[in-house]
Design a protein around this motif. Structure first.
Motif, PDB file in Angstrom:
ATOM      1  N   VAL B  54      45.885  29.589  55.359  1.00  0.00           N
ATOM      2  CA  VAL B  54      46.578  29.443  56.633  1.00  0.00           C
ATOM      3  C   VAL B  54      45.571  29.613  57.758  1.00  0.00           C
ATOM      4  O   VAL B  54      44.803  30.571  57.774  1.00  0.00           O
ATOM      5  CB  VAL B  54      47.707  30.485  56.777  1.00  0.00           C
ATOM      6  CG1 VAL B  54      48.289  30.446  58.181  1.00  0.00           C
ATOM      7  CG2 VAL B  54      48.791  30.234  55.743  1.00  0.00           C
ATOM      8  N   ILE B  55      45.565  28.655  58.654  1.00  0.00           N
ATOM      9  CA  ILE B  55      44.737  28.768  59.850  1.00  0.00           C
ATOM     10  C   ILE B  55      45.665  28.962  61.030  1.00  0.00           C
ATOM     11  O   ILE B  55      46.597  28.188  61.225  1.00  0.00           O
ATOM     12  CB  ILE B  55      43.864  27.507  60.038  1.00  0.00           C
ATOM     13  CG1 ILE B  55      42.881  27.399  58.867  1.00  0.00           C
ATOM     14  CG2 ILE B  55      43.141  27.554  61.374  1.00  0.00           C
ATOM     15  CD1 ILE B  55      42.056  26.144  58.887  1.00  0.00           C
ATOM     16  N   TRP B  56      45.437  30.031  61.768  1.00  0.00           N
ATOM     17  CA  TRP B  56      46.329  30.380  62.866  1.00  0.00           C
ATOM     18  C   TRP B  56      45.569  30.194  64.174  1.00  0.00           C
ATOM     19  O   TRP B  56      44.587  30.874  64.433  1.00  0.00           O
ATOM     20  CB  TRP B  56      46.785  31.837  62.688  1.00  0.00           C
ATOM     21  CG  TRP B  56      47.791  32.314  63.694  1.00  0.00           C
ATOM     22  CD1 TRP B  56      47.664  32.300  65.048  1.00  0.00           C
ATOM     23  CD2 TRP B  56      49.083  32.875  63.429  1.00  0.00           C
ATOM     24  NE1 TRP B  56      48.777  32.798  65.640  1.00  0.00           N
ATOM     25  CE2 TRP B  56      49.673  33.170  64.668  1.00  0.00           C
ATOM     26  CE3 TRP B  56      49.795  33.153  62.254  1.00  0.00           C
ATOM     27  CZ2 TRP B  56      50.937  33.739  64.783  1.00  0.00           C
ATOM     28  CZ3 TRP B  56      51.052  33.727  62.373  1.00  0.00           C
ATOM     29  CH2 TRP B  56      51.616  34.005  63.626  1.00  0.00           C
ATOM     30  N   LEU B  57      46.029  29.273  64.994  1.00  0.00           N
ATOM     31  CA  LEU B  57      45.383  29.028  66.283  1.00  0.00           C
ATOM     32  C   LEU B  57      46.246  29.582  67.412  1.00  0.00           C
ATOM     33  O   LEU B  57      47.435  29.331  67.462  1.00  0.00           O
ATOM     34  CB  LEU B  57      45.176  27.522  66.504  1.00  0.00           C
ATOM     35  CG  LEU B  57      44.295  26.789  65.476  1.00  0.00           C
ATOM     36  CD1 LEU B  57      44.241  25.301  65.824  1.00  0.00           C
ATOM     37  CD2 LEU B  57      42.895  27.376  65.432  1.00  0.00           C
ATOM     38  N   LEU B  87      45.032  34.187  55.118  1.00  0.00           N
ATOM     39  CA  LEU B  87      44.941  33.945  56.546  1.00  0.00           C
ATOM     40  C   LEU B  87      43.467  33.832  56.921  1.00  0.00           C
ATOM     41  O   LEU B  87      42.791  34.821  57.157  1.00  0.00           O
ATOM     42  CB  LEU B  87      45.640  35.092  57.295  1.00  0.00           C
ATOM     43  CG  LEU B  87      45.911  34.900  58.777  1.00  0.00           C
ATOM     44  CD1 LEU B  87      46.627  33.600  59.048  1.00  0.00           C
ATOM     45  CD2 LEU B  87      46.711  36.071  59.311  1.00  0.00           C
ATOM     46  N   ASP B  88      42.971  32.601  56.909  1.00  0.00           N
ATOM     47  CA  ASP B  88      41.532  32.408  57.018  1.00  0.00           C
ATOM     48  C   ASP B  88      41.017  32.445  58.450  1.00  0.00           C
ATOM     49  O   ASP B  88      39.815  32.533  58.675  1.00  0.00           O
ATOM     50  CB  ASP B  88      41.154  31.065  56.372  1.00  0.00           C
ATOM     51  CG  ASP B  88      41.329  31.126  54.861  1.00  0.00           C
ATOM     52  OD1 ASP B  88      41.150  32.234  54.304  1.00  0.00           O
ATOM     53  OD2 ASP B  88      41.671  30.109  54.254  1.00  0.00           O
ATOM     54  N   TYR B  89      41.908  32.325  59.402  1.00  0.00           N
ATOM     55  CA  TYR B  89      41.440  32.325  60.784  1.00  0.00           C
ATOM     56  C   TYR B  89      42.572  32.792  61.668  1.00  0.00           C
ATOM     57  O   TYR B  89      43.670  32.222  61.652  1.00  0.00           O
ATOM     58  CB  TYR B  89      40.998  30.915  61.181  1.00  0.00           C
ATOM     59  CG  TYR B  89      40.475  30.769  62.591  1.00  0.00           C
ATOM     60  CD1 TYR B  89      39.132  31.007  62.896  1.00  0.00           C
ATOM     61  CD2 TYR B  89      41.316  30.370  63.624  1.00  0.00           C
ATOM     62  CE1 TYR B  89      38.652  30.858  64.191  1.00  0.00           C
ATOM     63  CE2 TYR B  89      40.853  30.232  64.915  1.00  0.00           C
ATOM     64  CZ  TYR B  89      39.526  30.470  65.197  1.00  0.00           C
ATOM     65  OH  TYR B  89      39.041  30.317  66.469  1.00  0.00           O
ATOM     66  N   HIS B  90      42.359  33.844  62.426  1.00  0.00           N
ATOM     67  CA  HIS B  90      43.363  34.331  63.367  1.00  0.00           C
ATOM     68  C   HIS B  90      42.627  35.184  64.387  1.00  0.00           C
ATOM     69  O   HIS B  90      42.136  36.257  64.057  1.00  0.00           O
ATOM     70  CB  HIS B  90      44.432  35.142  62.625  1.00  0.00           C
ATOM     71  CG  HIS B  90      45.606  35.506  63.497  1.00  0.00           C
ATOM     72  ND1 HIS B  90      45.462  36.201  64.672  1.00  0.00           N
ATOM     73  CD2 HIS B  90      46.941  35.253  63.374  1.00  0.00           C
ATOM     74  CE1 HIS B  90      46.660  36.375  65.218  1.00  0.00           C
ATOM     75  NE2 HIS B  90      47.563  35.793  64.457  1.00  0.00           N
ATOM     76  N   MET B 109      38.857  24.885  56.480  1.00  0.00           N
ATOM     77  CA  MET B 109      39.314  23.505  56.634  1.00  0.00           C
ATOM     78  C   MET B 109      38.704  22.603  55.580  1.00  0.00           C
ATOM     79  O   MET B 109      39.357  21.765  54.975  1.00  0.00           O
ATOM     80  CB  MET B 109      38.940  22.983  58.038  1.00  0.00           C
ATOM     81  CG  MET B 109      39.874  23.438  59.132  1.00  0.00           C
ATOM     82  SD  MET B 109      39.215  23.094  60.765  1.00  0.00           S
ATOM     83  CE  MET B 109      39.117  21.310  60.717  1.00  0.00           C
ATOM     84  N   GLU B 110      37.407  22.825  55.371  1.00  0.00           N
ATOM     85  CA  GLU B 110      36.683  21.964  54.425  1.00  0.00           C
ATOM     86  C   GLU B 110      37.164  22.190  52.997  1.00  0.00           C
ATOM     87  O   GLU B 110      37.427  21.264  52.249  1.00  0.00           O
ATOM     88  CB  GLU B 110      35.186  22.284  54.533  1.00  0.00           C
ATOM     89  CG  GLU B 110      34.304  21.105  54.197  1.00  0.00           C
ATOM     90  CD  GLU B 110      32.878  21.406  54.617  1.00  0.00           C
ATOM     91  OE1 GLU B 110      32.023  21.526  53.722  1.00  0.00           O
ATOM     92  OE2 GLU B 110      32.621  21.567  55.835  1.00  0.00           O
ATOM     93  N   GLU B 111      37.323  23.494  52.664  1.00  0.00           N
ATOM     94  CA  GLU B 111      37.677  23.877  51.309  1.00  0.00           C
ATOM     95  C   GLU B 111      39.087  23.403  50.925  1.00  0.00           C
ATOM     96  O   GLU B 111      39.359  23.030  49.796  1.00  0.00           O
ATOM     97  CB  GLU B 111      37.645  25.415  51.222  1.00  0.00           C
ATOM     98  CG  GLU B 111      37.220  25.947  49.878  1.00  0.00           C
ATOM     99  CD  GLU B 111      37.024  27.454  49.983  1.00  0.00           C
ATOM    100  OE1 GLU B 111      37.857  28.168  49.402  1.00  0.00           O
ATOM    101  OE2 GLU B 111      36.074  27.904  50.670  1.00  0.00           O
TER     102      GLU B 111
END
Lengths: 219, 363
Positions: B54-57, B87-90, B109-111
């Motif tokens: 999950v990428i959280w922007l 949660l890979d980005y928050h 994103m790439e993975e």
């Protein structure tokens, strides 16, 4: 225009405009009639004009036997939708809140399910009245565009109100906005059409009764 | 946490019993109005689910949505489910910052290209890219770039779903919702200011279980949570039907818990699960604590004509308008009447009596 903008428009500028047309138009119409006045009656009074006028306001609101027999449908359907309009407009809780906010007067409301059922009955009566108008050859011949317009702007707030209350089809803000807009159409049409009878009928009945009362006869 | 463990394994490792896990599955099923027979299917699917990336922007937002999710319910099964997604980005929750953080996002994103879930909170400014940037990247660029490889987008909060407070008039930043910019990806709107935590986990659980987005309404909201209005599910509804309203915040009606419609409650036009799911571990919801619903899960709720004005009442002063109109109408009516009378008397004066002689002359 988004739904919310439409709702804000009908609650704001739309309602302001409709109120101005409705109130100003009706004030002009009523005062124009009243200012015309009546010629002084030089004959000696044989009865009370005021009593005759007041009596006729009541007696003309009750159908006499002959009329009832001749046009049973018109009388029954007419009574139903007029009482229905009275109940749905003036005894529904949110409407009373609106009147309270604008005029500062309020009264108890009927339970919502009662008003809901009344709305259905009123709509049915209005549809029946239209069918009768279309099917009866004399009535159809006498009907003009205005008669259909008046029917349409009267039933529209009932239908939109019913749909808004039961939230059928669209989102609630849009449904409420459409309902308020339909009422604004009714308000705008009011001074220019036969709808004005709501304000003039008691004046007319009083005049009729007063003339007869002065002469000492019942009208 | 590695990505190859299943959700079931992770939960057991964290001390969640099978019973607790099934209770969560049953609650999720009932919340989403699924039949009880679906509970084992949900449990089996969640058990086997790999932790999705999950990428959280976060864009133009107040972090209230994140606060709602992380603070109010912990530690519960819902909270742990959240721990169990990757949660890979928050911005708020990650330890890394700057280049390292952006690198984490790009790596995730790439993975998981085409498979990750993108969660967005906050609106996106379009008037000037410089109004809101992260690591020098404008919000719009970051959203477009990250959305490209997402399996689905969840717009959390009213700002991401509908533009929210930044979108309110006069909208100086030209703020727009995610769905205004992205048209080619499934978007689930989870509006609310903030949204109910369990609704977010419910949507995620649905996605993990069925691999598809739940049924959405016309505004892109999951019908399971946004299918009924607050008004329809409100415990104060009987008072509305009886016409019993609180007039002020401290009158007898307010003390007796009567309907707050007159105080501006937006319950009738607001679709959300507050009245049933409630807040703070099921303690209460705004109306229960005596405050009208603001309608925060609806578009443009900030510009809805005032929080404390009943939804169907006029926004302007109709009484004053009507008074002026009566005055003007009366003046015009009297003037018209006077003109009519003048015309009448002119006609009377101009009237010439015809005598027998006149008639004889005409012969």
């Amino acid at each position: 225009m988004s739904e919310t903008e439409f709702l804000l428009w009908v609650r704001g500028p739309g309602l302001q405009g409709a109120t101005i047309i409705f109130v100003l138009g009706m004030a002009v119409r009523i005062l124009e009639i009243l200012v015309l006045g009546r010629k002084p009656d030089l004959a000696e009074a044989r009865g009370s004009a005021v009593a005759g006028g007041l009596r006729t306001i009541i007696t003309r609101s009750v159908p006499d036997k002959g009329t009832f027999k001749r046009s049973t449908f018109t009388v029954v359907a007419g009574y139903i939708f007029h009482f229905g309009l009275f109940i749905t407009i003036l005894l529904f809780a949110p409407h009373i809140l609106l009147i309270d906010e604008v005029l500062g007067v309020s009264w108890p409301a009927l339970p919502t399910p009662v008003v809901d059922a009344t709305t259905v009955v009123t709509i049915i009566a209005l549809v029946a009245v239209l069918i009768h108008r279309l099917k009866d050859p004399v009535l159809r011949f006498l009907s003009r565009f205005q008669d259909y317009l008046v029917w349409f702007v009267t039933i529209l707030p009932l239908v939109t109100g019913y749909i808004a209350f039961h939230r059928i089809g669209f989102s609630p803000p849009l449904l409420i906005a459409i309902h308020i807009f339909s009422v604004e159409l009714l308000m705008v049409a009011f001074p220019f059409t036969k709808l004005a009878h709501a304000f003039t009928l008691f004046v007319a009945r009083y005049y009729n009764g007063a003339i007869s009362g002065y002469r000492g006869v019942n009208s | 946490m590695s990505n190859d463990k299943t959700l079931g394994e992770i939960l057991r490792k964290q001390g969640i019993s099978r019973r607790g896990f099934l209770k969560f599955c049953a609650a999720t099923a009932s919340m989403m109005a699924l039949p009880p027979s679906m509970v084992p299917a949900i449990a089996a699917a969640l058990e086997k689910a790999r932790r999705p990336s999950v990428i959280w922007l976060s864009f133009q937002e107040c972090t209230g949505c994140t606060e709602s999710l992380t603070r109010s319910h912990s530690p519960t099964v819902e909270g742990l489910i959240f721990d169990a997604i990757s949660l890979d980005y928050h911005h708020t929750l990650q330890a890394a910052s700057g280049t390292a953080a952006e690198a984490a996002r790009e790596a995730a994103m790439e993975e998981n290209y085409g498979k990750y879930i993108l969660v967005v909170d906050g609106s996106i400014p379009t008037a000037n890219p410089g109004y809101s940037t992260i690591a020098g990247i404008s919000n719009k660029d970051m959203l477009m770039d990250t959305a490209m490889g997402a399996a689905a987008i969840i717009s959390v909060g009213t700002c991401a779903a509908f533009g929210g407070i930044p979108h309110a008039k006069p909208n100086p930043t030209g703020a727009v919702a995610v769905s205004d910019l992205i048209k080619d990806k499934p978007i689930i709107n989870v509006p609310g200011c903030p949204p109910i935590p369990v609704v977010i986990t419910g949507v995620l659980a649905h996605f993990l279980t069925f691999g598809a987005i739940p049924e959405l309404d016309a505004l892109g909201r999951p019908v399971a949570f946004y299918g009924k209005s607050i008004h329809d599910r409100c415990y104060r509804r009987p008072f509305y039907d009886k016409g019993l309203f609180a007039e002020t915040f401290d009158d007898e009606g307010a003390k007796k818990g009567w309907c707050l419609y007159k105080l501006g409650c937006k319950g009738p036009t607001t679709y959300n699960a507050c009245a049933t799911t409630k807040w703070n571990e099921g303690t209460s919801f705004p109306i229960e604590s005596g405050h009208p619903c603001l309608g925060c899960s609806e578009p443009d709720f900030w510009d809805g004509g005032g929080f404390y004005k009943a939804i169907s009442t006029p926004t302007g002063d109709i009484g004053r308008t009507a008074t002026y109109a009566i005055g003007a109408g009366a003046a015009a009516g009297i003037a018209l009447g006077a003109m009519n009378r003048a015309k009448h008397s002119r006609a009377e004066k101009a009237h010439e009596k015809v005598t027998i002689d006149d008639l004889d002359k005409e012969k």
